[in-house]
Each structure stands twice: as structure tokens, then as C-alpha cells.
Scaffold this motif. Structure first.
Motif, PDB file in Angstrom:
ATOM      1  N   LEU A   5      10.775 -10.734  -8.496  1.00  0.00           N
ATOM      2  CA  LEU A   5      10.046  -9.410  -7.275  1.00  0.00           C
ATOM      3  C   LEU A   5       8.879  -8.814  -6.917  1.00  0.00           C
ATOM      4  N   PHE A   6       8.614  -7.923  -8.114  1.00  0.00           N
ATOM      5  CA  PHE A   6       7.598  -7.171  -8.150  1.00  0.00           C
ATOM      6  C   PHE A   6       6.424  -7.727  -7.490  1.00  0.00           C
ATOM      7  N   LEU A   7       6.459  -8.358  -8.739  1.00  0.00           N
ATOM      8  CA  LEU A   7       5.014  -9.776  -7.712  1.00  0.00           C
ATOM      9  C   LEU A   7       5.305 -10.049  -6.802  1.00  0.00           C
ATOM     10  N   SER A   8       5.988 -10.623  -6.572  1.00  0.00           N
ATOM     11  CA  SER A   8       7.307 -11.700  -5.018  1.00  0.00           C
ATOM     12  C   SER A   8       6.391 -10.353  -3.923  1.00  0.00           C
ATOM     13  N   LEU A   9       6.936  -9.325  -4.335  1.00  0.00           N
ATOM     14  CA  LEU A   9       6.987  -8.262  -3.148  1.00  0.00           C
ATOM     15  C   LEU A   9       5.304  -7.293  -3.262  1.00  0.00           C
ATOM     16  N   PHE A  10       4.813  -7.423  -3.691  1.00  0.00           N
ATOM     17  CA  PHE A  10       3.333  -7.271  -4.220  1.00  0.00           C
ATOM     18  C   PHE A  10       2.508  -8.283  -2.871  1.00  0.00           C
ATOM     19  N   GLU A  11       2.778  -9.264  -3.702  1.00  0.00           N
ATOM     20  CA  GLU A  11       2.220 -11.104  -3.208  1.00  0.00           C
ATOM     21  C   GLU A  11       2.286 -10.841  -1.101  1.00  0.00           C
ATOM     22  N   TYR A  12       3.721 -10.446  -0.608  1.00  0.00           N
ATOM     23  CA  TYR A  12       4.163 -10.294   0.551  1.00  0.00           C
ATOM     24  C   TYR A  12       3.555  -9.117   1.480  1.00  0.00           C
ATOM     25  N   SER A  13       2.808  -7.823   0.183  1.00  0.00           N
ATOM     26  CA  SER A  13       2.257  -7.092   0.956  1.00  0.00           C
ATOM     27  C   SER A  13       1.154  -7.171   1.607  1.00  0.00           C
ATOM     28  N   VAL A  14       0.486  -7.572   0.158  1.00  0.00           N
ATOM     29  CA  VAL A  14      -1.305  -7.670   0.661  1.00  0.00           C
ATOM     30  C   VAL A  14      -1.096  -8.735   1.401  1.00  0.00           C
ATOM     31  N   ARG A  15      -0.391  -9.447   2.089  1.00  0.00           N
ATOM     32  CA  ARG A  15      -0.431 -10.351   3.181  1.00  0.00           C
ATOM     33  C   ARG A  15      -0.096  -9.529   4.489  1.00  0.00           C
ATOM     34  N   LYS A  16       0.780  -8.776   4.195  1.00  0.00           N
ATOM     35  CA  LYS A  16       0.919  -8.402   5.636  1.00  0.00           C
ATOM     36  C   LYS A  16       0.267  -6.805   6.576  1.00  0.00           C
ATOM     37  N   ASP A  17      -0.269  -6.249   4.571  1.00  0.00           N
ATOM     38  CA  ASP A  17      -1.181  -4.970   5.109  1.00  0.00           C
ATOM     39  C   ASP A  17      -2.551  -5.194   4.437  1.00  0.00           C
ATOM     40  N   PRO A  18      -3.488  -5.349   6.260  1.00  0.00           N
ATOM     41  CA  PRO A  18      -5.062  -6.368   5.838  1.00  0.00           C
ATOM     42  C   PRO A  18      -6.063  -4.474   4.796  1.00  0.00           C
ATOM     43  N   GLU A  19      -5.647  -3.465   4.652  1.00  0.00           N
ATOM     44  CA  GLU A  19      -6.000  -1.700   3.983  1.00  0.00           C
ATOM     45  C   GLU A  19      -5.587  -2.552   2.946  1.00  0.00           C
ATOM     46  N   GLU A  49      -5.095  -5.422   1.122  1.00  0.00           N
ATOM     47  CA  GLU A  49      -5.816  -6.831   1.095  1.00  0.00           C
ATOM     48  C   GLU A  49      -7.554  -6.395   0.334  1.00  0.00           C
ATOM     49  N   LYS A  50      -7.616  -5.645   1.370  1.00  0.00           N
ATOM     50  CA  LYS A  50      -9.750  -4.892   1.283  1.00  0.00           C
ATOM     51  C   LYS A  50      -9.734  -4.446  -0.511  1.00  0.00           C
ATOM     52  N   ILE A  51      -8.413  -3.784  -0.059  1.00  0.00           N
ATOM     53  CA  ILE A  51      -8.656  -2.775  -1.349  1.00  0.00           C
ATOM     54  C   ILE A  51      -8.578  -3.472  -2.911  1.00  0.00           C
ATOM     55  N   LEU A  52      -7.711  -4.466  -2.534  1.00  0.00           N
ATOM     56  CA  LEU A  52      -7.240  -5.447  -3.845  1.00  0.00           C
ATOM     57  C   LEU A  52      -9.021  -5.890  -4.542  1.00  0.00           C
ATOM     58  N   GLN A  53      -9.838  -5.910  -2.789  1.00  0.00           N
ATOM     59  CA  GLN A  53     -10.775  -6.976  -3.603  1.00  0.00           C
ATOM     60  C   GLN A  53     -11.603  -6.803  -4.383  1.00  0.00           C
ATOM     61  N   THR A  54     -11.541  -5.451  -4.014  1.00  0.00           N
ATOM     62  CA  THR A  54     -12.659  -3.862  -4.455  1.00  0.00           C
ATOM     63  C   THR A  54     -12.491  -3.555  -6.339  1.00  0.00           C
ATOM     64  N   PRO A 109     -11.026  -3.588  -9.644  1.00  0.00           N
ATOM     65  CA  PRO A 109     -11.410  -4.599 -11.335  1.00  0.00           C
ATOM     66  C   PRO A 109      -9.709  -5.156 -11.442  1.00  0.00           C
ATOM     67  N   GLN A 110     -10.599  -6.929 -11.964  1.00  0.00           N
ATOM     68  CA  GLN A 110      -9.206  -7.257 -13.080  1.00  0.00           C
ATOM     69  C   GLN A 110      -9.115  -6.446 -14.361  1.00  0.00           C
ATOM     70  N   ASN A 111      -9.215  -5.674 -14.291  1.00  0.00           N
ATOM     71  CA  ASN A 111      -8.772  -4.633 -15.330  1.00  0.00           C
ATOM     72  C   ASN A 111      -7.680  -3.918 -15.171  1.00  0.00           C
ATOM     73  N   ALA A 112      -7.708  -3.881 -14.060  1.00  0.00           N
ATOM     74  CA  ALA A 112      -6.807  -2.815 -13.349  1.00  0.00           C
ATOM     75  C   ALA A 112      -6.001  -2.252 -12.232  1.00  0.00           C
ATOM     76  N   ARG A 113      -5.847  -3.793 -12.112  1.00  0.00           N
ATOM     77  CA  ARG A 113      -3.882  -4.377 -10.895  1.00  0.00           C
ATOM     78  C   ARG A 113      -3.105  -3.102 -11.439  1.00  0.00           C
ATOM     79  N   TYR A 114      -2.756  -3.203 -12.621  1.00  0.00           N
ATOM     80  CA  TYR A 114      -2.129  -1.853 -12.337  1.00  0.00           C
ATOM     81  C   TYR A 114      -0.126  -2.565 -12.390  1.00  0.00           C
ATOM     82  N   THR A 115      -0.024  -3.660 -11.714  1.00  0.00           N
ATOM     83  CA  THR A 115       1.243  -4.967 -12.663  1.00  0.00           C
ATOM     84  C   THR A 115       1.553  -5.108 -13.593  1.00  0.00           C
ATOM     85  N   SER A 116       1.254  -4.854 -14.375  1.00  0.00           N
ATOM     86  CA  SER A 116       1.956  -5.458 -15.797  1.00  0.00           C
ATOM     87  C   SER A 116       3.551  -4.086 -15.822  1.00  0.00           C
ATOM     88  N   HIS A 117       4.189  -4.766 -17.049  1.00  0.00           N
ATOM     89  CA  HIS A 117       5.411  -4.204 -17.559  1.00  0.00           C
ATOM     90  C   HIS A 117       5.391  -3.029 -17.976  1.00  0.00           C
TER      91      HIS A 117
END
Length: 788
Positions: free
Chosen positions: A250-264, A266-271, A273-281
Motif C-alpha cells: 500500500l505504501f508504494l501504491s499510495l506513493f504512485e497515486y499521490s504522484v499522479r494526483k500531485d503535479p508538483e 511528480e515534477k520534484i520526483l523527476q529531479t 537522484p535514483q539512490n535518494a527516493r527514500y521509499t525503502s522499508h
């Protein structure tokens, strides 16, 4: 400029210079200085112009060298923490995050040095704002080196515990070393930046920092939402690129849903780094721990320096782990009574001594003083309530003072129902038939034909289910009887079902079945109301006793012939199919028969007599159990509580109130009680509402604060709890959090999630005023995404 200035020990701080480091210190109260004074051997030996050790005579120096040799050879005295519960691969988890954990205990654990016991001394904090103490490791640490240093040492990993040489050499040498001074300089610089609002943002683009904080803030919001709704975070796949997959959690699913609904976002996520997503357990666990720590600190802040009651209960989860719920009851600054879940602890064994040690350890870990425990509330299990070896007795012996024990009122009501109802075989048979009806109607081939209300399952440990079962059976009796009759007469059903249905028809057709149902329902309804009211956190011991007394009187009022006839009359309102009337054999007419041959004219009256006997004996059993269970063992304490009741004739009588103030060693001022009694009697106007202790404090707190002993007595009366219902409620939360797919969860994560889910009103604040605090603590480590 002389560079050596930067490597000199900092001078004693003046009031102005101290302002920067003051938030990182807990000054020792004057009342505790006497307890914390070091022994003569612990005082620094200063000599003019040189070190005392260097000035010591050769004989003394050789003896000291021998002591050091023995000390280094003994693993128990190596200067390292040897506490079993501490993992020496890193520092314990009870140290400070934003400031040093300068814990002050009434008595620090001691160690043996050459036949003499030595312990940590709280006065060492005064000249060392970097020093902190771990209760878990029983050792000292350096906050500056631990957070800002680059060199591992005993002060950053395992902890320093050489109390014999701490004041003379250990702490002094560490304070003078180059690495420590560099760490302290970095710490001071960080504090200065935080106070001035000019941290890393002076070197990094302010816009980028704001975007980083927005991103981390969104993650905090997701964690808060999932925790407060008791939803699982993780799935079988935890990769960031698996978002949208059904197994991603649910955490990653909610994360994906939030990115789709929040343009800001989504824009921040594109900038990022791949090793600083901060979504790991690991990041999830770290943020959950930070949130739980902040929530616990708020609870401790709410308690402040006031007295409190502890409520403890235990249960085993499906993994076999013993979970210990510790709830504290206190009067907050706004004069409201609150009960908070402090923690869900665990123990390897469930004996009384282990449980008592766990309670004390958890209280001290969070910074609550065990000297402020006013009373203790547990269930009636011997391991908790034992007079000689129970937790309540061991706790009093360990703290060397009286701490009254209260047996949970809800558990006592349960025992009243179970013991009283089991005293009559007819009532046991009645509930046995109800249990058989539940199992029979639950069968798939039967359930599809049943049109009535769903029957409730009977649980011995929850007598409230008995009331629900009886209510459904009486309400849906016609539907149940029709179903049984249909199955009994229809050969389409199997032989076993028809035989079972025939047996149940015979059982429910007995005249006594409905009478017992209506009679038992009436008793349980009278006890159900106080059972629910006792679960409120506003229910104190005095109000609980008054409530139970009222319920007992209501049960006693049922004991009358009119009530018996009323219940019996309700049963005769509906005609039930009767058994075939047995007739006397015609060949026996005119003969004298010495044995019964079937139903006779007087059988109905005899049946009423049996029901009447059952009616009165059951009521007597309930009344006797109520009297035995709720006769207060400590009559002196109950007299004191009743003297604080505004409706009592002994209201604010000093002689009667004294025992409750003796528990906290409060000085009694008789004049204050005289004035308070006259003031309250004059100002408590008669109205529709009844005056209670809680209402008195809220209404007249301004005046009562001028009479501290009276105010203390009123607060103490409210702190005495009557039920462990909050502990039971926390176990319900535990069951929701620890689902079948989450049984591999570590205990620490489980305890944090249960606390966040249970204390919903506090957890909601993480999306508002507490979000900044979470991000600052999260940023205290070395992060790829700078937040400040």
C-alpha cells in the motif's frame, strides 16, 4: 591568530554563552544534588600548576597502575558497557536525537571496582553539556562525537562505564582530545545555524531545499495515513519501479497515486537522484520510529511532573510473543483526565518479576520517574495481583513504598457473571443450547434457509457476548423454531441434520428455556451499562464504585414476586408447540398407582416452583458475588476518596482525606481544607447537574491553585483508575496491525505502529505542526537530500 585557541577546553559558560547549549542540557534539580554528590574518590584532585597523578608518590602511583591493570584485565570493568540487552555493534536506541539524553535517575546502576560499588554521577552533566547516559547500556556517551565525529571510540559505540576513573581521567581526557573538540565545534555551529535560521540553506539553493522538504513531507503524510488507518505498508515486492503492481504494497501504491494526483510532487520526483527516493522499508522504519519517539515525548510532556497511575495488561500474539501494554492515567494541565498508551513492550518470559522489571525499565526509558506512580491497575491474574509474588507486590518492594493496587472493575464484572451463572446447572444448559444453535445454524446447508438475525458466538472470556446471544435468540425465536421444524420434517436434509434439529426442537420447546432467556437477559442488561461506562477514560475509582453499587442495587430490586410473575407472564404470551400429552393407561383406571405414569394436573405448578427457585437462587448468587468482588479491600483509601465527594457528609474532612495525601508525601495544611470546604459549599449552586470532583476542579481551579494540598487531593482522586479497558483496546489495535501477512514484522516496528494507530489524536498532528520536527530529526543523519 593563535590556532591553539580552537583546541582548548571551552571556558565555563556564562548566562549569555550558555543560551546556545541550554536546550541540550537538563539541569539537576537542587533537591537531587545531595543524592548525586560524588564520593571523595570521584572528586577531581587538582594541584596547582600540574596534574595530580603526576605529583603522586611512587608507591601510590604503582598502586594506581596496578588498579588500571586489573581493570583492563577484567571484562566487567573494561570501561565498556556489558549490559546484556545492548548490542555492542552500535550505540543503544535510547540516546538523544536532537540533544543529549541527560537522564537523571534516583539511583544509577552500580558496578564493583576493587570491592567498592561505583556508579554514574548526575553532577557530571553540569560541566559537560555533551555528556549523555543510556539506561539500556548503563553507560555514558558523547553526543557531539556520536553525531558529528568521524572517529569511532568507546564514547560513540559501546559506551563508557569506568566510574572509578571517570571524573579523574576518563571524561577529562575525552574532553581534551582533538577529535572531541572538532566534534563539539561542529555541534556548536549546527546549533548556531538552527537558532539563526541560516543552516545549509546559505550554501544550497533555497528552492531546492524547499522541494526536498515538500517531497519528504509527502512521504510523512503517506506514512501517517497508513498508520492511523491500521493499513499494511509493505508488499511482497518493495522495488520503486514496481509501483502499480498488485504485490508492491500500500505504501508504494499510495506513493504512485499521490504522484499522479500531485503535479508538483511528480515534477520534484523527476529531479531526485535514483539512490535518494527514500521509499525503502529501512527509511519507512526510520521515519515510523521518529514519529513514535515524538509522540512518546509529547505524552511525557503532557504528564510533566505530575503523579500518574499505571495500567498494565498482557497478551500473546499469533507469533507467540508476549505483548505488554503499558497505559498511564494522569490529570493534564487543562485539568482533563487522560489515558495514553505509553508503549507496547515485550518480554521473553511472563513471570511477575520480569513484568515488574519491564514496567520500570520502560518508564525510565522515556523519562518518567517511578517515584511518581500513585496507583496500579491490573486484572485479577495471580501473576499480576498476587499478594506475595505478584507484580503489584514486587513493584511496591522494588520502589520501597506503598502503591495501592486496584483490581480492574470490568474483569470483576466478568467474574461475577461467570461464577454466578455457572452456579445453576439450568443456566449452564441454556447457554449450552445457545452455543449448539450457533454451530448448527452456521453450517452452510442450514444458513441458506435461516431468515433471522445472525447469532453471536459465545466466548467465555467475554461475557458481553452472552447478552448479544440471548438477545438474538429471543428476538428471532420464531425464525429459529420454524427452521428447526422444517429441517426435522424434510427428508431432503441428511439424517444427522434432522436428528440434531429434533434434539434442538425439544430443548427450545421446554417452558423453562424462554423464561431463563428473558431472566438472564434482564440481569445482563443491568450489568452491561456499568460495564460500558467503566471503559471510559473519564471513569475514576470513586465514580466506578458508585456505579457498581447502583447496578448491584438494581439487581437486588429484581428479587420480588412481582418481577418473577412479570417475566413468567411474558413467556406465556406466545403458545409453543407442546409435547404429546401422556395419558393414563385405561387398564389402570380404578387402581391405586404408586408411581408416576405421565403428566398430571399438578405438573404445571411444580414447574413454576422450579422456575421460582431458579429465579431467587440466581439473584442471590449474583448479589453475593457483587458484594464479595467489590467490597473494597483498602477501606481507609475508599474513605479518603469518599471524603472528596462533594455530596459526602465528610466532604474535605482532613482526618479522612489524609491517607490519599500520605501516598505522595504531600504536606497537609488543615487551614486550606477548612477554607476550601467553606468556599466550595458556598459557591456550588444547586442545579440539574451533579457536582463531581472533575467538575469542581474545572470550575474552581483558579481558586484551588491557591490551596495546593486541596488541589493535590482532588487530582489524586481522579488519577485512581477503575479499569484496564485501554489496555484491552490497544490489543484490538494490535490485532488490526498484526495481520496474517505481517507476522514477520519486528517487534519494534509493530510497537511503533500500534502506538501511532491507537493515539490517533496525536498522530494526526504529524501532517501539521509536527511535520517539521520529523524532518529535522530525519535530516540529522547524513542524507543525500539536504532538507535544511
Amino acid at each position: 591568530m593563535d590556532i591553539r585557541k580552537f583546541f582548548r577546553p571551552p571556558p565555563p559558560q556564562t548566562n549569555t554563552a550558555r543560551a546556545t547549549a541550554e536546550p541540550y542540557q537538563n539541569r539537576i534539580p537542587a533537591a537531587e544534588k545531595e543524592l548525586q554528590e560524588p564520593t571523595a574518590s570521584e572528586q577531581p584532585q587538582l594541584a596547582s600548576g600540574s596534574n595530580t597523578a603526576a605529583q603522586a608518590p611512587p608507591a601510590e602511583r604503582s598502586e594506581r597502575e596496578r588498579e588500571h591493570a586489573d581493570y583492563n584485565a577484567n571484562p566487567r570493568c573494561s570501561g565498556l558497557s556489558q549490559t546484556q540487552g545492548h548490542d555492542h555493534s552500535g550505540p543503544p536506541d535510547d540516546l538523544g536525537e536532537d540533544k543529549p539524553a541527560q537522564i537523571i535517575l534516583k539511583k544509577f546502576p552500580s558496578r564493583l571496582f576493587n570491592g567498592q560499588k561505583r556508579s554514574f554521577v548526575a553532577l557530571w552533566y553540569n560541566q559537560r553539556d555533551w555528556l549523555e547516559y543510556s539506561v539500556k547500556a548503563e553507560a555514558a556517551f558523547c553526543f557531539a562525537c556520536r553525531k558529528f565525529g568521524t572517529v569511532d571510540s568507546v564514547f560513540t559505540k559501546s559506551g563508557y562505564c569506568d566510574w572509578k576513573h571517570a571524573a579523574e581521567s576518563g571524561l577529562r581526557k575525552h574532553a581534551e582530545c582533538k577529535e572531541h573538540m572538532e566534534s563539539v565545534a561542529k555541534w556548536r555551529e549546527r546549533v548556531k545555524r538552527a537558532d539563526s535560521g541560516q543552516e545549509i540553506s546559505t550554501l544550497v539553493n533555497e528552492g531546492q531545499l524547499a522541494r526536498n522538504r515538500y517531497y519528504i513531507g509527502a512521504i510523512i503524510d503517506m506514512l501517517q495515513f497508513l498508520a492511523i488507518n491500521r493499513l499494511p505498508l509493505r508488499g511482497s515486492v518493495e522495488a520503486f519501479n514496481s509501483q502499480g503492481d498488485a504485490s508492491c504494497g500500500l505504501f508504494l501504491s499510495l506513493f504512485e497515486y499521490s504522484v499522479r494526483k500531485d503535479p508538483e510532487l511528480e515534477k520534484i520526483l523527476q529531479t531526485i537522484p535514483q539512490n535518494a527516493r527514500y521509499t525503502s522499508h529501512d527509511i519507512q522504519n526510520e521515519l515510523i520510529k521518529i514519529m513514535s519517539d515524538i509522540l512518546t515525548e509529547e505524552i511525557v510532556h503532557e504528564v510533566s511532573d505530575s503523579w500518574f497511575t499505571i495500567k498494565v495488561d498482557g497478551t500473546r500474539d499469533p507469533t507467540g510473543c508476549e505483548n505488554i501494554s503499558i497505559v498511564i492515567r494522569f490529570v493534564a494541565e487543562d485539568f482533563e483526565v487522560r489515558e495514553r498508551l505509553l508503549t507496547i513492550a515485550t518480554a521473553d518470559v511472563g513471570d511477575a518479576k520480569t513484568l515488574a522489571n519491564t514496567i520500570i525499565t520502560e518508564l525510565r526509558r522515556v523519562g518518567l520517574s517511578t517515584s511518581k506512580i500513585l496507583s496500579q491497575v491490573y486484572d485479577g491474574a495471580s501473576v499480576m495481583s498476587g499478594k506475595h509474588g505478584g507484580v503489584q507486590k514486587i513493584l511496591q518492594d522494588m520502589l520501597a513504598r506503598e502503591i495501592p493496587y486496584v483490581h480492574c472493575f470490568n474483569h470483576q464484572l466478568h467474574l461475577v457473571v461467570i461464577n454466578a451463572m455457572s452456579s445453576e446447572g439450568a443456566i449452564e444448559d441454556f447457554f449450552g443450547v445457545c452455543g449448539s444453535l450457533y454451530k448448527f445454524i452456521k453450517k452452510p446447508t442450514v444458513a441458506v434457509h435461516y431468515k433471522g438475525d445472525t447469532l453471536k458466538r459465545l466466548l467465555e472470556q467475554r461475557w458481553t457476548g452472552h447478552l448479544a446471544t440471548v438477545t438474538v435468540v429471543l428476538k428471532s425465536f420464531d425464525d429459529i423454531f420454524s427452521l428447526l421444524s422444517e429441517i426435522d420434517s424434510n427428508r431432503a436434509f441428511g439424517t444427522d441434520l434432522r436428528i440434531e434439529a429434533a434434539g434442538l426442537i425439544r430443548a427450545v420447546s421446554e417452558p423453562s428455556f424462554e423464561f431463563i432467556g428473558r431472566f438472564v437477559q434482564k440481569i445482563l442488561q443491568l450489568l452491561d451499562a456499568p460495564n460500558k461506562m467503566l471503559q471510559s477514560e473519564q471513569m475514576d475509582l470513586l465514580s466506578g464504585m458508585r456505579l457498581v453499587k447502583s447496578a448491584s442495587e438494581c439487581v437486588a430490586q429484581l428479587r420480588s414476586e412481582s418481577e418473577f410473575n412479570n417475566i413468567l407472564g411474558q413467556c406465556k404470551e406466545k403458545e409453543r408447540p407442546q409435547k404429546r400429552k401422556r395419558m393414563v393407561n385405561k387398564s389402570l383406571q380404578g387402581y391405586v398407582v404408586e408411581e408416576t405414569v405421565g403428566q398430571q394436573q399438578g405438573d404445571t405448578d411444580e414447574g413454576d416452583t422450579e422456575l421460582r427457585k431458579l429465579f431467587y437462587s440466581t439473584l442471590d448468587a449474583v448479589g453475593e458475588e457483587m458484594s464479595k468482588r467489590f467490597s473494597e479491600r483498602n477501606s481507609e483509601l475508599m474513605t479518603a476518596l469518599q471524603s472528596l465527594d462533594p455530596n459526602s457528609e465528610t466532604f474535605l474532612d482532613v482526618k479522612h482525606v489524609k491517607p490519599i495525601l500520605t501516598l505522595s508525601s504531600t504536606e497537609i495544611n488543615e487551614a486550606e481544607f477548612v477554607v476550601a470546604r467553606h468556599f466550595l459549599k458556598t459557591n456550588m449552586t444547586a442545579d440539574d447537574e451533579t457536582w463531581t470532583i472533575s467538575r469542581i476542579i474545572k470550575t474552581f481551579h483558579s481558586a484551588l491553585e491557591a490551596m495546593p494540598s486541596v488541589m493535590t487531593a482532588f487530582k489524586h482522586a481522579l488519577m485512581f483508575g477503575a479499569s484496564t479497558a485501554m489496555c484491552e483496546n490497544s490489543f484490538s489495535t494490535l490485532k488490526s496491525v498484526l495481520t496474517d501477512n505481517r507476522l514477520s514484522m519486528l517487534h519494534q516496528r509493530k510497537a511503533h505502529l500500534v502506538q501511532l494507530a491507537f493515539e490517533r489524536d496525536l498522530t494526526k498532528r504529524f501532517t501539521t505542526e509536527w511535520k517539521e520536527a520529523v524532518m529535522k530529526r530525519f535530516n540529522s543523519g547524513r542524507r543525500r537530500l539536504q532538507l535544511y
